[in-house]
Write an enzyme that holds these catalytic residues in place. Structure first.
Site, PDB file in Angstrom:
ATOM      1  CG  ASN A  43      -0.415  -0.236   2.527  1.00  7.66           C
ATOM      2  OD1 ASN A  43       0.612  -0.887   2.665  1.00  7.66           O
ATOM      3  ND2 ASN A  43      -1.054   0.298   3.541  1.00  7.66           N
ATOM      4  CD  GLU A  45      -1.504   4.715   4.601  1.00  7.48           C
ATOM      5  OE1 GLU A  45      -1.044   5.568   5.391  1.00  7.48           O
ATOM      6  OE2 GLU A  45      -2.227   3.758   4.967  1.00  7.48           O
ATOM      7  CB  CYS A  54      -5.277  -1.366  -1.714  1.00 13.35           C
ATOM      8  SG  CYS A  54      -6.597  -0.635  -0.747  1.00 13.35           S
ATOM      9  CD  GLU A  56      -5.484  -5.802  -1.418  1.00 11.18           C
ATOM     10  OE1 GLU A  56      -4.744  -4.819  -1.205  1.00 11.18           O
ATOM     11  OE2 GLU A  56      -6.456  -6.081  -0.714  1.00 11.18           O
ATOM     12  CB  CYS A  87     -10.704  -2.740   0.583  1.00 12.41           C
ATOM     13  SG  CYS A  87     -10.151  -2.030  -0.978  1.00 12.41           S
ATOM     14  CB  CYS A  90      -8.657  -4.567  -3.620  1.00 12.20           C
ATOM     15  SG  CYS A  90      -7.507  -3.200  -3.342  1.00 12.20           S
TER      16      CYS A  90
HETATM   17  N1  THU Z   1      -5.314  -1.512   2.488  1.00 10.57           N
HETATM   18  C1  THU Z   1      -4.770  -2.319   1.531  1.00 10.57           C
HETATM   19  O1  THU Z   1      -3.613  -2.125   1.114  1.00 10.57           O
HETATM   20  N2  THU Z   1      -5.530  -3.348   1.063  1.00 10.57           N
HETATM   21  C2  THU Z   1      -6.787  -3.624   1.474  1.00 10.57           C
HETATM   22  O2  THU Z   1      -7.455  -4.467   0.885  1.00 10.57           O
HETATM   23  C3  THU Z   1      -7.328  -2.930   2.637  1.00 10.57           C
HETATM   24  C4  THU Z   1      -6.654  -1.669   3.002  1.00 10.57           C
HETATM   25  C5  THU Z   1      -4.519  -0.372   2.963  1.00 10.57           C
HETATM   26  C6  THU Z   1      -5.063   0.968   2.549  1.00 10.57           C
HETATM   27  C7  THU Z   1      -4.504   1.873   3.621  1.00 10.57           C
HETATM   28  O3  THU Z   1      -3.193   2.250   3.228  1.00 10.57           O
HETATM   29  C8  THU Z   1      -4.389   0.966   4.857  1.00 10.57           C
HETATM   30  O4  THU Z   1      -4.476  -0.361   4.372  1.00 10.57           O
HETATM   31  C9  THU Z   1      -5.476   1.193   5.901  1.00 10.57           C
HETATM   32  O5  THU Z   1      -6.732   1.116   5.345  1.00 10.57           O
END
Ligand code: THU
Length: 132
Positions: A43, A45, A54, A56, A87, A90
Site C-alpha cells: 500500500n 498512502e 492498496c 492488491e 477491500c 480491490c
Molecule cells: N489496504 C490495503 O492495502 N488493502 C486492502 O485491501 C485494505 C486496506 C490499505 C489501505 C490503507 O493504506 C491501509 O491499508 C489502511 O486502510
C-alpha cells in the site's frame, strides 16, 4: 500454480516496503500471472487520504503495466487477527481481471483461499455494459 506459500511469501516481502505513515497499517500483495511470474505490491498512502493505493491494486497494476492480462491467483497479507481480506475496491479490480483464487493471510501464518465468486458475488462486470 505456484504453491500458495510462495505467493504469500512474496506478499510478505512486499509488505516491508509499505508506505503507510498515516494508518501505520502495512499491507503486501502478490499476483501470479498465467506464465507463472509473480508481481508484488504494497500500500502507498498519501497526505490526501483518498489517494491511498492498496497493496492488491499496486500488485495488479504493476503486472498489467508489465504486459500481463491473465492471472492465476493473488495473495494478500497484513498484521491482522485473522487472514486479511481485500477491500471492496480491490475486489472489483480482482474481478476485472477475473483472478480466480484469492489467498488471505496474516503474519501469524493463518491463511484462507477463496474463489472470486465467493469474495464478490453479484459483482459489476463488463457484461453489464452491453446494451440490451
Ligand atoms: N489496504 C490495503 O492495502 N488493502 C486492502 O485491501 C485494505 C486496506 C490499505 C489501505 C490503507 O493504506 C491501509 O491499508 C489502511 O486502510
Amino acid at each position: 500454480m505456484k504453491h500458495t506459500d510462495e505467493l504469500l511469501q512474496a506478499a510478505r516481502r512486499a509488505r516491508q516496503n509499505a508506505y503507510a505513515p498515516y494508518s501505520k497499517f502495512a499491507v503486501g500483495a502478490a499476483v501470479e500471472s498465467v506464465s507463472g511470474k509473480i508481481y508484488s505490491g504494497c500500500n502507498v498512502e498519501n497526505a490526501a487520504y483518498g489517494l491511498c493505493n492498496c497493496a492488491e491494486r499496486t500488485a495488479i497494476f504493476t503486472a498489467v503495466a508489465a504486459g500481463e492480462r491473465q492471472f492465476k491467483a493473488i495473495a494478500i497479507i497484513a498484521d491482522t487477527p485473522g487472514p486479511c481480506p481485500p477491500c471492496g475496491a480491490c475486489r472489483q479490480v480482482i474481478a476485472e481481471f477475473k483472478i480466480p483464487l484469492i489467498t488471505m493471510g496474516n503474519l501469524n501464518g493463518d491463511c484462507q483461499t477463496v474463489s472470486l465468486a465467493e469474495i464478490l458475488p453479484y459483482g459489476f462486470t463488463a457484461d453489464e455494459l452491453e446494451k440490451t
